[in-house]
Design a protein around this motif. Structure first.
Motif, mmCIF file in Angstrom:
data_model
loop_
_atom_site.group_PDB
_atom_site.id
_atom_site.type_symbol
_atom_site.label_atom_id
_atom_site.label_comp_id
_atom_site.label_asym_id
_atom_site.label_seq_id
_atom_site.Cartn_x
_atom_site.Cartn_y
_atom_site.Cartn_z
ATOM 1 N N ILE C 38 0.820 -1.195 0.000
ATOM 2 C CA ILE C 38 0.000 0.000 0.000
ATOM 3 C C ILE C 38 0.862 1.255 0.000
ATOM 4 O O ILE C 38 1.965 1.261 0.562
ATOM 5 N N GLN C 95 -4.527 -3.311 -13.569
ATOM 6 C CA GLN C 95 -5.593 -2.413 -13.128
ATOM 7 C C GLN C 95 -6.658 -2.228 -14.205
ATOM 8 O O GLN C 95 -7.832 -2.347 -13.941
ATOM 9 N N GLU C 178 -3.865 -3.197 -8.283
ATOM 10 C CA GLU C 178 -5.073 -2.364 -8.178
ATOM 11 C C GLU C 178 -6.226 -2.948 -8.983
ATOM 12 O O GLU C 178 -6.815 -2.250 -9.822
ATOM 13 N N THR C 180 -9.293 -3.498 -8.507
ATOM 14 C CA THR C 180 -10.666 -3.000 -8.390
ATOM 15 C C THR C 180 -10.754 -1.483 -8.446
ATOM 16 O O THR C 180 -11.839 -0.923 -8.352
ATOM 17 N N THR C 181 -9.630 -0.830 -8.631
ATOM 18 C CA THR C 181 -9.613 0.633 -8.551
ATOM 19 C C THR C 181 -10.463 1.295 -9.630
ATOM 20 O O THR C 181 -11.095 2.319 -9.394
ATOM 21 N N GLN C 188 -16.854 -3.126 -7.318
ATOM 22 C CA GLN C 188 -15.593 -3.396 -6.637
ATOM 23 C C GLN C 188 -15.790 -4.478 -5.577
ATOM 24 O O GLN C 188 -15.006 -5.407 -5.448
ATOM 25 N N TYR C 208 -0.911 -8.090 -3.292
ATOM 26 C CA TYR C 208 -2.098 -7.306 -3.613
ATOM 27 C C TYR C 208 -1.762 -5.825 -3.472
ATOM 28 O O TYR C 208 -1.510 -5.333 -2.383
ATOM 29 N N THR C 210 -2.595 -1.850 -3.784
ATOM 30 C CA THR C 210 -3.714 -0.922 -3.783
ATOM 31 C C THR C 210 -3.324 0.348 -3.039
ATOM 32 O O THR C 210 -2.293 0.398 -2.362
ATOM 33 N N HIS C 211 -4.161 1.396 -3.186
ATOM 34 C CA HIS C 211 -3.905 2.611 -2.428
ATOM 35 C C HIS C 211 -4.903 2.705 -1.268
ATOM 36 O O HIS C 211 -4.841 3.621 -0.484
ATOM 37 N N ASP C 212 -5.845 1.730 -1.199
ATOM 38 C CA ASP C 212 -6.912 1.818 -0.213
ATOM 39 C C ASP C 212 -6.670 0.838 0.928
ATOM 40 O O ASP C 212 -6.766 -0.373 0.771
ATOM 41 N N VAL C 216 -7.260 -3.452 1.287
ATOM 42 C CA VAL C 216 -6.195 -4.428 1.508
ATOM 43 C C VAL C 216 -6.381 -5.140 2.853
ATOM 44 O O VAL C 216 -6.030 -6.304 3.027
#
Lengths: 279, 315, 534
Positions: C38, C95, C178, C180-181, C188, C208, C210-212, C216
């Protein structure tokens, strides 16, 4: 493959291009001062070989080839530059107008340009020059206008991408007029991608003028110009005399130089393609 | 998709019609007066008036246009002013010669340019790519007559393999013709090939930077399969347009080359017509070149529609 | 204890110019475990994901460290050797599924390509397997789904097809970048559940990316927090969520938690209604994007318009500013009728409604200086002298929290958050009554977004401006909106005070929307799928 490019440090090819081009421009400006003989001075035999007296030999009526090439640079470079400037002036103005001023004008201009480009430009130029005669003025106007259609297409496509951005929308929402949007919002962003195109259009126009002169329909005697010089000396080649090659080489060197500079400018913005690492 | 193609064909005809209008306008309306253009400034008012009536210039422009168009559609291209011969009779064998030369050049240039263009693209930055870049940059930078003269100097004057002038007769054998026309064909080939190669390379590179190509590499596929199976099917449409565009370019290139080699084609006929201000000849030649141009562009667009997977398999 | 299936040691990656993208990154991954990577944009998380496959994007190079898969150092192998690992042992889910599927081939051809090429299954077996998987992942018409081309199916379906493609050659490791971004919140959620099940059922080790943090947290056993190419913290999911050690991680977790918490915002009463959009219907071509939508905005309040992509929320904003023409309905602004067309609005009307965009990068002309950008509305609307314009511009810079020496800079030299501040200053320069904020923070990194929201609230308190906030992010809504309107397919499905909208009784769609927002708890996803299954 990682050749580092920066604005301050051009690659060797671009440097060579700049030097060569500068030499020709120098010739064009100072021809009367530095040329060993006059532009129309007949001083030797027909097609004399290169010697210390005539560095590149003489032409079909005994004029010094080197001097003619120096004087020729003025006409050939001057006309091509004038044509390109004219074509950019018209093309960019119309292109931005089409992109900014709304769908109806855009459709009219774009369809008109599609039509004009559906006839080969050389055929078009031949038709018009045959009717008007090839005075210097007609030549520049004809080529400038015909070439502006291509500039229009590019300018429009560049501008269309800028017009849809939010900062232009902000200006519209503020209530700014057409002129502000064209000159202050779109134009400054449209010019940088057009710089390289200026070089390419110059090459095209330059070769085009040379081609027309070669056909006897471009720049007319008594002015020396490279395309016309090739025409005048064309017959020499059958005797194995390289006279027509000198002006032809000058033409080639100029376009190669401009192309090398253009390549460098283009590479400043280019990124290597994604898969190149894997290749 | 079918509708798209029909629309495109229709558009092609519309363009062709507009092209005839344009040719007519450029040659008969724009200059103001053909008669003074043809006769020059020395003409007296009397001769001018007589000549105008001879040309039918006293009638309104649209009448003359319709007459010219209907005649042209029926195969009557008028009579040349200078030698009083039917333009159609002169232009038909010349058109055949021009097509022969253009086809000759295309047959060599197209396959080589496509193969080399793809090779250069997939070897981006390697020596073969750089060599191709330098050679083609040189070829597109020099005027066509320069290439022609170099070829003449080497292959005609010095080596004596081919004649320097390409004079052809109608009763010449096919292979003999191939031999005589070799130098102009080679000149054209080099010219068109360089453009085509560069553009093919650019369109393949554009495809190679797509995320689905990266995905293909990440699937562990060998390079050959990525290129043949994933890149080329998508590059086909842009390459086809590149080819068509350059064939159109070839038609223009033919004009200068024909003059250099004194080859009896339409291009030389037109340049001749232009220097003699022979109006019907200029119009007819412009019509031939214009139609060929429109035809090629239409074919290119139709092929691009046919090859686009998104259009081939609509939602 | 068995050996890790993937081991990365002291990885260093540089780009063409020599900038370090990833510095000294090490990780190890056991079979069947999930490691979440992340970080904000530019943290180097995708670069590490691709490096695990010994792949670097255009121009970048692995300049240090090594990557081991099942004991084999794969960057030492030949190109052919690496190709044998890719897809077969370690696979990738990108992505953007839409860009990563080849438009020229059917989905079945692309799903079957890997197993056939790596000799895991024959073409016939692979096809049968793919159809089973299409069925398992609830794709429509599984028997014929594979015959379609990528552009013929939806984004959520493509993303599922890509997950199937990734596991088609039975890999040990899958890198999810990513995944599901690019999808709407409700989609999502579906994809997330399916990916989680796949990982569990096929005993896959996964990276995995992601930025969220909340996403995660549902899926990973361990989380690696990255910032500017360096590892900040690598811990179990539980300890990252509950007891983060480093300041940056603490901030991330704390910020994410505040957006989960519902904040009661007191509704301002008795305020004059400044904007009344009544029964708005609008078309995009033949398509009806807004159906009889009515909203009002009062002085000094924030109204949020919430919806997924295609809900018509952006169209509503464009109708109000006059960029999209309404087909029917009325706009009343400050007691007067507002012309639906931009051209017919007075300069004063234009001045009083300002817009802030999602992408500050493209909302600022890259050729103008900050001073030009903020000064122009002052000059344009109030016709002040150059000195007055300059003075006011500097005031505004200070108001949005930027130093005065930014005046002469080009906007291109600023960060995303700073650019958004310039956009806010430009809007304020017009001294507006209403500012429409179109997804004002969704292009920004989490912590930066938080600051921008705070700035907007602070300015509202000082200047009593009204905001109309267009967003898909319920976290933002709960934090700043006094009232909320929910749009679905161009229709208004719910509207009212934010506190009532998000309390039962819900409109069914509001409930789905609300539930689909990932919460920062480890078992949120499991609980939700258990609840939905019932």
């Amino acid at each position: 493959m990682a050749i580092q490019n920066s604005f301050k440090n051009p690659p060797l090819s671009a440097k060579i291009g700049m030097v060569t081009l500068s030499v020709f421009i120098f010739f064009a400006i100072f021809a009367p001062v530095i040329a060993p003989y006059g532009e129309a001075e007949s001083i030797g035999k027909t097609w004399a070989s290169p010697s210390s007296e005539f560095l590149l030999g003489t032409d079909n009526i005994g004029r010094d080839m080197l001097s003619r090439i120096m004087f020729g640079a003025r006409m050939t470079l001057g006309v091509a530059t004038a044509c390109t400037l004219l074509s950019f002036l018209i093309g960019i103005t119309m292109g931005l107008l089409a992109a900014v001023a709304g769908k109806i004008l855009d459709q009219i201009l774009s369809r008109f340009v599609d039509l004009m480009l559906s006839i080969p430009i050389l055929v078009f130029a031949l038709m018009i020059l045959s009717m008007f005669g090839s005075s210097l003025f007609t030549l520049i106007i004809t080529i400038g206008v015909l070439d502006s259609f291509r500039v229009f297409r590019l300018a429009r496509s560049v501008a269309v991408n800028i017009v849809v951005t939010e900062f232009v929308e902000v200006a519209r929402l503020r209530g700014e007029g057409l002129w502000w949007i064209m000159t202050r919002e779109v134009l400054p962003n449209a010019l940088p991608p057009m710089i390289a195109e200026f070089g390419l259009r110059f090459c095209f126009n330059f070769l085009f003028v040379a081609g027309l002169s070669f056909l006897g329909l471009g720049i007319q005697p008594p002015f020396a110009d490279w395309g016309g010089m090739v025409r005048e000396n064309g017959r020499a080649i059958a005797f194995g005399i390289p006279a027509p090659l000198w002006p032809a080489i000058a033409i080639g060197l100029t376009t190669i130089s401009v192309n090398m500079i253009v390549d460098w400018i283009l590479s400043l913005n280019a990124r290597p393609s994604g898969a190149s690492a894997e290749m | 998709m079918f509708r798209l193609i029909i629309t495109r064909v229709f558009l092609g005809f519309a363009t062709l019609f507009a092209v005839t209008l344009l040719i007519f306008a450029a040659t008969e309306i724009l200059p103001g007066d053909v008669a003074s253009a043809v006769l020059g400034q020395g003409a007296t008012p009397d001769t001018l008036a007589a000549f105008r009536i001879e040309l039918g210039l006293d009638r309104p422009a649209y009448v003359r246009y319709l007459e010219w168009l209907t005649n042209a559609l029926q195969g009557d291209l008028g009579v040349a002013m200078t030698n009083k011969r039917e333009v159609l009779d002169t232009i038909t064998p010349r058109l055949y010669n021009t097509l022969f030369l253009a086809g000759y050049a295309a047959a060599i240039a197209v396959p080589i340019a496509i193969i080399l263009g793809i090779t250069a693209a997939i070897n981006e930055g390697k020596w073969i790519d750089r060599a191709a870049n330098i050679v083609t940059l040189g070829a597109i930078s020099v005027p066509e007559f320069f290439i022609a003269y170099i070829l003449i100097l080497v292959f005609a004057t010095n080596l004596g393999w081919f004649p320097s002038l390409s004079t052809v007769y109608s009763d010449m054998g096919f292979w003999q013709k191939i031999h005589v026309v070799a130098l102009p064909a080679l000149t054209l080939t080099m010219l068109v090939m360089a453009h085509m190669l560069r553009m093919t390379r650019a369109s393949v590179l554009a495809i190679m930077s797509q995320p689905y190509i990266e995905m293909a590499f990440l699937k562990g596929l060998p390079r050959k399969r990525v290129i043949l199976h994933h890149a080329l099917p998508n590059a086909a449409a842009p390459i086809i347009s590149v080819v068509a565009l350059n064939l159109a370019y070839l038609i223009v290139g033919v004009v200068v080359i024909e003059v250099v080699f004194v080859y009896p084609g339409v291009g030389q006929y037109m340049v001749d017509g232009v220097s003699k201000r022979d109006l019907p000849v200029i119009q007819a030649c412009a019509l031939v070149f214009g139609s060929a141009f429109v035809l090629l562009n239409t074919i290119a667009d139709i092929l691009a529609i046919l090859l686009n997977p998104r259009l081939r398999h609509p939602r | 204890m068995t050996a890790p299936i993937l081991k990365i040691q002291n990885l260093r990656i540089e780009n063409l110019v020599g900038d370090v993208l990833v510095d000294n990154a090490s990780l190890s991954l056991m079979r069947g475990k999930v490691l979440g990577l992340i970080g904000e944009s530019g943290a180097g998380k995708s670069t590490i994901g691709l490096a695990a496959m010994s792949y670097a994007r255009g121009g970048c190079k692995i300049t240090g460290g090594h990557v081991e898969i099942d004991g084999v150092v794969i960057q030492d192998l030949s190109a052919e050797g690496r190709a044998k690992f890719r897809g077969r042992r370690i696979a990738y889910v990108a992505q953007s599924a839409a860009a990563s599927f080849n438009p020229a081939h059917t989905l079945m051809d692309q799903v079957c390509e890997m197993p056939v090429h790596h000799c895991v299954r024959s073409r016939i077996e692979a096809q049968a397997w793919a159809v089973d998987m299409f069925r398992l992942l609830e794709l429509p018409d599984p028997a014929n789904f594979g015959a379609r081309y990528p552009h013929q199916v939806s984004g959520g379906q493509l993303q599922r097809a890509m997950a199937i493609m990734a596991i088609s050659a039975n890999p040990d490791i899958v890198v999810f970048d990513e995944p599901t971004t690019a999808l709407d919140v409700t989609t999502q959620l579906e994809v997330l559940v399916l990916i989680k099940n796949l990982i569990r059922d096929y005993n896959i080790a996964a990276l995995y990316i992601t930025h969220d943090l909340a996403v995660v947290a549902q899926i990973a056993d361990h989380i690696m927090v990255l910032r500017q190419g360096k590892i900040v913290e690598l811990e179990t999911t539980q300890s990252i969520l509950n007891s983060p050690k480093k300041t940056y991680t603490k901030e991330l977790v704390a910020d994410r938690q505040t957006s989960d918490v519902f904040r009661e915002i007191i509704l301002k009463d008795d305020q004059e209604v400044i904007l009344d959009a009544a029964n708005i219907t609008a078309h995009y071509g033949d398509f009806k994007v807004l159906k009889d939508v009515s909203i009002t905005v009062a002085k000094g309040e924030t109204v949020a318009i919430v919806g997924e992509s295609g809900s018509g929320k952006t169209s509503l904003a464009r109708v109000i500013v006059g960029l999209t023409k309404l087909t029917s309905g009325d706009l009343t602004f400050l007691g007067k009728k507002l012309s639906p067309s931009l051209k017919h609005r007075s300069r004063n009307d234009l001045r009083k409604i300002q817009l802030i965009y999602q992408q500050p990068d493209v909302a600022l002309n890259p050729r103008h200086t900050v001073g030009d950008i903020i000064g122009r509305p002052i000059k344009f609307y109030f016709n002040r002298t150059a000195d007055e314009v300059r003075k006011r511009t500097l005031e505004l810079l200070e108001q949005v929290g930027l130093p005065a020496d930014y005046y002469y800079r080009k906007s291109t030299a600023l960060s995303g958050g700073q650019k958004q501040r310039i956009c806010i200053a430009r809007a304020l320069a017009a001294e507006p009554t209403l500012i429409i904020c179109d997804e004002p923070t969704s292009a920004l990194d989490q912590l930066v977004a938080d600051e921008i929201l705070k700035l907007l609230q602070q300015l509202q308190d000082e200047l009593n401006i009204s905001y109309l906030v267009i967003t898909h992010d319920l976290g933002i809504v709960r934090r700043i909106a006094h009232r909320t309107a929910v749009l679905l397919n161009g229709e208004l499905v719910a509207s009212g005070a934010t506190s009532t909208i998000f309390k039962p009784p819900f409109h069914p769609y509001t409930e789905i929307l609300l539930q689909s927002v990932p919460e920062l708890r480890e078992n949120w996803l499991d609980e939700l799928s258990a609840r939905r299954a019932i």
